[in-house]
Design a protein around this motif. Structure first.
Motif, short mmCIF file in Angstrom:
data_model
loop_
_atom_site.label_atom_id
_atom_site.label_comp_id
_atom_site.label_asym_id
_atom_site.label_seq_id
_atom_site.Cartn_x
_atom_site.Cartn_y
_atom_site.Cartn_z
N ARG A 1 -28.36 30.88 40.05
CA ARG A 1 -28.44 29.06 40.40
C ARG A 1 -29.53 28.82 39.56
NH1 ARG A 1 -29.24 30.15 46.44
NH2 ARG A 1 -27.37 29.89 47.17
N ALA A 2 -30.02 29.32 38.95
CA ALA A 2 -30.89 28.36 37.48
C ALA A 2 -30.20 28.46 36.66
CB ALA A 2 -32.32 29.75 37.23
N LYS A 3 -29.00 29.52 36.29
CA LYS A 3 -28.59 28.91 35.36
C LYS A 3 -27.46 28.10 34.93
CE LYS A 3 -28.13 34.19 33.56
NZ LYS A 3 -27.17 34.98 32.90
N TYR A 4 -27.06 27.72 36.94
CA TYR A 4 -25.80 26.71 36.69
C TYR A 4 -26.62 25.23 36.69
CZ TYR A 4 -21.45 28.62 38.67
OH TYR A 4 -20.11 29.61 37.91
N THR A 5 -27.98 25.35 37.28
CA THR A 5 -29.17 24.68 37.14
C THR A 5 -28.65 23.48 35.41
OG1 THR A 5 -29.70 24.43 38.95
CG2 THR A 5 -30.86 22.94 37.24
N ALA A 6 -29.01 24.73 34.63
CA ALA A 6 -29.74 24.74 33.21
C ALA A 6 -28.41 24.26 32.22
CB ALA A 6 -30.16 26.08 32.44
N VAL A 7 -27.11 24.50 32.76
CA VAL A 7 -25.94 23.58 32.18
C VAL A 7 -25.25 22.85 32.99
CG1 VAL A 7 -25.29 25.78 30.96
CG2 VAL A 7 -24.43 25.19 33.76
N GLY A 8 -26.18 21.85 33.81
CA GLY A 8 -26.24 20.66 34.79
C GLY A 8 -25.52 20.28 35.55
N ARG A 9 -25.29 21.90 36.18
CA ARG A 9 -23.84 22.09 37.21
C ARG A 9 -24.66 22.31 38.93
NH1 ARG A 9 -19.35 26.22 34.81
NH2 ARG A 9 -18.37 25.32 36.81
N THR A 10 -25.73 21.86 39.67
CA THR A 10 -26.74 22.65 40.24
C THR A 10 -25.69 22.99 41.43
OG1 THR A 10 -26.59 20.58 41.32
CG2 THR A 10 -28.69 21.39 40.08
N ALA A 11 -26.11 24.31 42.02
CA ALA A 11 -25.13 24.52 42.91
C ALA A 11 -26.23 25.11 44.36
CB ALA A 11 -24.46 26.26 42.32
N PRO A 12 -27.15 24.52 44.53
CA PRO A 12 -27.56 25.15 46.11
C PRO A 12 -27.76 25.46 47.15
CG PRO A 12 -27.31 22.30 46.30
CD PRO A 12 -26.59 23.12 44.76
N THR A 13 -26.04 25.84 47.45
CA THR A 13 -26.44 26.18 48.61
C THR A 13 -24.00 27.38 48.24
OG1 THR A 13 -23.81 24.20 48.85
CG2 THR A 13 -25.86 23.96 50.03
N LYS A 14 -24.05 28.17 49.35
CA LYS A 14 -23.03 29.10 49.42
C LYS A 14 -21.99 28.34 48.72
CE LYS A 14 -21.31 32.48 51.50
NZ LYS A 14 -21.02 34.41 51.98
N ALA A 15 -21.77 26.94 49.49
CA ALA A 15 -19.91 26.64 48.88
C ALA A 15 -19.98 26.11 47.79
CB ALA A 15 -20.31 25.35 50.41
N THR A 16 -21.05 25.09 47.34
CA THR A 16 -21.30 24.68 45.83
C THR A 16 -21.36 26.26 45.06
OG1 THR A 16 -23.70 24.63 46.08
CG2 THR A 16 -22.10 22.51 46.40
N LEU A 17 -21.63 26.82 45.32
CA LEU A 17 -21.90 28.29 44.45
C LEU A 17 -20.04 28.44 44.45
CD1 LEU A 17 -25.36 30.01 45.22
CD2 LEU A 17 -23.87 29.75 42.86
N LEU A 18 -19.03 28.53 45.55
CA LEU A 18 -18.18 28.91 45.90
C LEU A 18 -17.28 28.36 44.88
CD1 LEU A 18 -15.67 30.14 46.99
CD2 LEU A 18 -15.55 28.73 49.23
N VAL A 19 -17.70 27.07 44.68
CA VAL A 19 -16.66 25.99 44.35
C VAL A 19 -16.75 26.60 42.67
CG1 VAL A 19 -16.53 23.44 43.90
CG2 VAL A 19 -16.92 23.57 45.54
N ARG A 20 -17.90 26.91 42.61
CA ARG A 20 -18.36 26.69 40.84
C ARG A 20 -17.55 28.07 40.26
NH1 ARG A 20 -19.45 22.42 40.37
NH2 ARG A 20 -22.13 21.48 40.62
N ALA A 21 -17.50 29.17 41.56
CA ALA A 21 -16.66 30.71 40.90
C ALA A 21 -15.13 30.12 41.17
CB ALA A 21 -17.49 31.26 42.32
N LEU A 22 -14.97 29.69 41.62
CA LEU A 22 -13.36 28.88 41.68
C LEU A 22 -12.92 27.61 40.74
CD1 LEU A 22 -12.92 27.60 45.32
CD2 LEU A 22 -12.14 30.00 44.10
N GLN A 23 -13.98 27.02 40.37
CA GLN A 23 -14.04 26.42 38.46
C GLN A 23 -13.94 27.68 37.35
OE1 GLN A 23 -17.23 23.62 39.43
NE2 GLN A 23 -15.82 21.91 40.31
N ASP A 24 -14.77 28.54 37.44
CA ASP A 24 -15.14 28.94 36.23
C ASP A 24 -13.87 31.02 36.51
OD1 ASP A 24 -16.83 27.23 35.42
OD2 ASP A 24 -18.88 28.54 36.10
#
Length: 86
Positions: A55-78
């Motif tokens: 989560r800290a790494k995503y925040t550092a690049v301006g792509r916050t992911a505070p929830t499991k749902a947003t981390l799922l979206v990030r994992a799919l995007q990446d």
């Protein structure tokens, strides 16, 4: 900016390690952190530490992911996880 405003390929790379990706994907396909920790033979504290760092790494690049749902979206995007794995 919303989660959907960032398209695959346009998003800054959070530079996750192979182990962080492994923990993230195990957690995303599991029903709980406890299940993910058992599948990886890790303590729940270690899983939590990895998720905090992810989560800290995503925040550092301006792509916050505070929830499991947003981390799922990030994992799919990446490309860390495929929709068929869920």
């Amino acid at each position: 900016m919303t989660v959907l405003d960032i398209r695959i390929g346009d998003a800054p790379d959070p530079r996750l390690s192979a182990r962080e990706i492994e923990v993230l994907t195990a957690w995303l396909i599991s029903d709980s952190k406890a299940e993910a920790s058992r599948s990886l033979y890790l303590s729940m504290g270690t899983v939590n530490t990895h998720l905090t760092r992810i989560r800290a790494k995503y925040t550092a690049v301006g792509r916050t992911a505070p929830t499991k749902a947003t981390l799922l979206v990030r994992a799919l995007q990446d490309g860390f996880i495929d929709i068929d794995e869920l």
